[in-house]
Design a protein around this motif. Structure first.
Motif, mmCIF file in Angstrom:
data_model
loop_
_atom_site.group_PDB
_atom_site.id
_atom_site.type_symbol
_atom_site.label_atom_id
_atom_site.label_comp_id
_atom_site.label_asym_id
_atom_site.label_seq_id
_atom_site.Cartn_x
_atom_site.Cartn_y
_atom_site.Cartn_z
ATOM 1 N N ASN A 103 28.120 -30.043 -15.140
ATOM 2 C CA ASN A 103 27.674 -31.649 -14.999
ATOM 3 C C ASN A 103 28.859 -32.686 -14.987
ATOM 4 O O ASN A 103 29.839 -32.720 -15.710
ATOM 5 N N THR A 104 28.728 -33.632 -14.030
ATOM 6 C CA THR A 104 29.718 -34.551 -13.854
ATOM 7 C C THR A 104 28.944 -36.051 -13.764
ATOM 8 O O THR A 104 27.976 -36.013 -13.572
ATOM 9 N N GLY A 124 32.026 -31.492 -22.208
ATOM 10 C CA GLY A 124 33.005 -31.808 -21.581
ATOM 11 C C GLY A 124 33.195 -30.685 -20.451
ATOM 12 O O GLY A 124 32.431 -30.283 -19.642
ATOM 13 N N THR A 125 34.513 -30.040 -20.330
ATOM 14 C CA THR A 125 34.858 -29.122 -19.503
ATOM 15 C C THR A 125 34.855 -27.434 -20.075
ATOM 16 O O THR A 125 35.026 -27.334 -21.175
ATOM 17 N N TYR A 126 34.158 -26.706 -19.067
ATOM 18 C CA TYR A 126 34.040 -25.368 -19.764
ATOM 19 C C TYR A 126 35.439 -24.776 -20.034
ATOM 20 O O TYR A 126 36.394 -24.710 -19.179
ATOM 21 N N TYR A 141 22.846 -29.741 -20.037
ATOM 22 C CA TYR A 141 22.520 -30.878 -21.067
ATOM 23 C C TYR A 141 23.754 -31.945 -20.638
ATOM 24 O O TYR A 141 24.590 -31.642 -19.939
ATOM 25 N N ARG A 142 23.204 -33.144 -20.909
ATOM 26 C CA ARG A 142 24.075 -34.308 -21.200
ATOM 27 C C ARG A 142 24.544 -34.490 -22.531
ATOM 28 O O ARG A 142 23.932 -34.183 -23.393
ATOM 29 N N THR A 185 33.648 -37.468 -14.035
ATOM 30 C CA THR A 185 34.161 -36.849 -15.226
ATOM 31 C C THR A 185 33.189 -35.789 -15.687
ATOM 32 O O THR A 185 31.994 -35.858 -15.696
ATOM 33 N N ASP A 186 33.697 -34.562 -16.166
ATOM 34 C CA ASP A 186 33.099 -33.599 -16.722
ATOM 35 C C ASP A 186 32.438 -34.033 -18.004
ATOM 36 O O ASP A 186 32.894 -34.502 -18.651
ATOM 37 N N ALA A 187 31.017 -33.716 -17.948
ATOM 38 C CA ALA A 187 30.266 -34.166 -18.933
ATOM 39 C C ALA A 187 29.153 -33.280 -19.518
ATOM 40 O O ALA A 187 27.946 -33.665 -19.878
ATOM 41 N N GLY A 188 29.607 -32.045 -19.594
ATOM 42 C CA GLY A 188 28.492 -30.955 -20.079
ATOM 43 C C GLY A 188 28.628 -29.565 -19.188
ATOM 44 O O GLY A 188 28.855 -29.910 -18.123
#
Length: 588
Positions: free
Chosen positions: A441-442, A469-471, A494-495, A505-508
């Motif tokens: 998610n970004t 965040g980022t995986y 999810y967020r 931005t990475d967001a999940g």
């Protein structure tokens, strides 16, 4: 040899030789196992004014279909609408043996033209008994054109006194056509609006954005002191539901998306579009009243929709109103709901789980909302590519068979571009690979971020978790230690904030792990209908050209390669079809 290995051996016959096939005329002597007739009729739903609604056999949800694992069924679907196309998708069931019966118009099947019918070949393999559903895959029709599909066990691992289906839908003020046109319009993009009500088994009342709706509620009839298997089916277009049952805090999850699990207790469920959970509920031995409310609430939306159904211990009332004051306080979204907790019941599912050192490739798909330059239109991008109703112009599998301009996706280009072939817009994969798919998610162009229930056609995957965040593969592997994930087909991206995040931005993230075993062209997409129409879909081509197109040679599938081809029947002619499962059986 197991059913899985038999399927795989048939599919790989194309590598060493051409399979001979013939077409069969489904004339008046042919009797389908089930018939679904799709119409568009004016109907009143909940508190909304009457509007045109796409129905299955005159109802929404449509009739329950019950199939037995290990058998082949033919389901005839009539498109009785004079001005709309139609398909039917068998959500959660692999159609690897019968690729033109998956019902995905972007990937594998031309839609059924108005006033035509199509015979779908559906063969649930042994080991995939569970709770599924069927729905149209055209436009916004699935908001109402859907129904439960139950694959029955040869041996039921969880006996109970009775089963009940809890089929969850949502409804909107505008009709399907208005919503679809607004979402795809290049110059006058218009949001669908939020859900006006949550329905259970076609009925529902409650509140939407504070407005009370006094519509009759669906009743689920039970008796004291019995064990019921509740089959929850998330057939919503948009709504991500949190739900619980008044006075019944112990819900025992025993299956998720058609995969049996070891029992796990929870007091509530979260259910996104496309998800299913099977729950064992033991009713009260001495209920103190006749009706207990099931309360459902939307989550992660700018407004709150709250709906109800009733667990009914007494005589069936003619009308049950929703409560003015909610009897329950439901929790906010749990971004860890059942993650790393569910365990497969089947030893074969446990033993088949690929370990990290078996993973051959990781593909990260960045999900992003984009505002088209100079326009007011919002679209969704996956690795900067968007699959909309106009792209592709024809089903991808059809294009590959016809070799009419869309070339077979290149693995070399895909490897150079993080997984996507940037020339064809498809994600190729090779048979035998073990792939990790990371949905990242970004933040949108506007800075917002949303949630997405992602669904995979073709085959179930092992869901290996989610996080903010980022995986981080190493950190997630540590969380997986000592666990075995469950095979799923729809899980939540999810967020982790309801506020603004930086653009890009990475967001999940949500991560899957799967063995590539099913040659074919498969959709992998968000199951929110609005997001699909806005482009949140990807196409995967699994297998090389020989494996995908060599299952059945082109002459025998010509009828599948043209819109309105002779695989469709109507009042003047019977369909000419290939019996793909018979062909597979002959080659054992």
């Amino acid at each position: 040899m197991t059913m899985f290995l038999k399927q795989l051996s048939f599919l790989l016959l194309a590598i060493v030789g051409v399979v001979t096939a013939t077409t069969t005329c489904h004339d008046e002597t042919f009797v389908p196992d089930a018939v679904l007739r799709i119409t568009a009729e004016n109907k009143t739903q909940s508190c909304l004014p009457s509007k045109s609604v796409v129905l299955v056999n005159g109802t929404s949800p449509g009739p329950e279909l019950r199939l037995l694992e290990g058998r082949t069924y033919w389901i005839r679907v009539y498109n009785d609408m004079p001005d709309q196309n139609l398909t039917m998708h068998w959500h959660g069931l692999s159609q690897a043996v019968a690729p033109f019966s998956d019902g995905s118009p972007a990937a594998s099947q031309w839609p059924i033209p108005p006033l035509h019918f199509f015979d779908y070949e559906v063969s649930p393999p042994v080991g995939r008994a569970g709770t599924y559903f069927y729905h149209s895959h055209v436009g916004f029709q699935a908001v109402s054109a859907s129904g439960p599909l139950i694959v029955e066990d040869l041996v039921n691992p969880y006996p109970c006194d009775e089963e009940k289906i809890v089929f969850i839908q949502d409804v909107f003020t505008n009709n399907d056509t208005t919503i679809e046109q607004g979402l795809v319009s290049p110059l006058n993009w218009t949001w669908s609006g939020e859900s006006s009500m949550i329905l259970v088994n076609g009925e529902g009342g409650g509140t939407a954005n504070g407005t009370f709706c006094n519509a009759s509620l669906s009743t689920i009839d039970v008796e004291p002191g019995k064990t019921y298997r509740l089959r929850f089916i998330g057939a919503t277009a948009l709504t991500f539901s949190s739900l619980a049952i008044e006075g019944h805090e112990s819900l025992q999850v025993v299956a998720a998306d058609g995969s049996y699990t070891k029992p796990l207790n929870t007091s509530f469920l979260q259910l996104g579009s496309g998800q299913r959970y099977d729950v064992l509920l033991t009713t009260l031995a001495y209920p103190t009243k006749s009706q207990y409310y099931m309360q459902l609430e939307s989550r992660e939306r700018p407004t709150l929709t709250r709906g109800y159904a009733v667990l009914n211990y007494g005589p069936k009332p003619s009308f049950i109103s929703p409560p003015v004051t909610p009897p329950l306080t439901l929790s906010n979204t749990s971004t860890t709901f059942l993650d790393y907790a569910l365990t497969p019941l089947s030893f074969s599912d446990i033993s088949d789980f690929p370990t990290a050192d078996q993973v051959t490739r990781r593909v990260t798909i960045k999900v992003h909302q984009h505002l088209l330059s100079g326009l007011t239109k919002l679209i969704w991008l996956e690795d900067n590519y968007s699959w909309t109703p106009e792209v592709p112009a024809e089903p991808y599998l059809v294009s590959l068979y016809k070799n009419d301009g869309i070339e077979f996706p290149s693995m070399d280009r895909a490897l150079a571009n993080g997984g996507i072939d940037n020339k064809t817009g498809a994600f190729p994969a090779q048979i035998g690979e073990v792939v990790e798919i990371v949905l990242q998610n970004t933040g949108a162009d506007s800075g917002g971020v949303d949630i997405h229930p992602w669904h995979a056609h073709g085959a179930a995957y092992y869901d290996i978790g989610s996080g903010n965040g980022t995986y981080d593969a190493a950190a997630n592997e540590a969380k997986l230690k000592g666990t075995t994930p469950v095979k799923r087909d729809t899980t939540m991206l999810y967020r982790y904030t309801s506020g603004s995040v930086g653009n890009g931005t990475d967001a999940g993230w949500r991560a899957w792990r799967l063995r590539i075993t099913e040659p074919g062209v498969w959709m992998v997409h968000c199951h929110i209908l609005q997001h699909m129409l806005m482009g949140m879909q990807t196409v995967w081509v699994m297998g090389n050209e020989t494996e995908v197109l060599g299952k059945v040679p082109k002459p025998e599938v010509e009828g599948y390669l043209a819109y309105g081809g002779n695989v469709n029947g109507n009042e003047t002619h019977w369909p000419e079809v290939v019996h793909f499962n018979d062909l597979w059986a002959e080659n054992q």
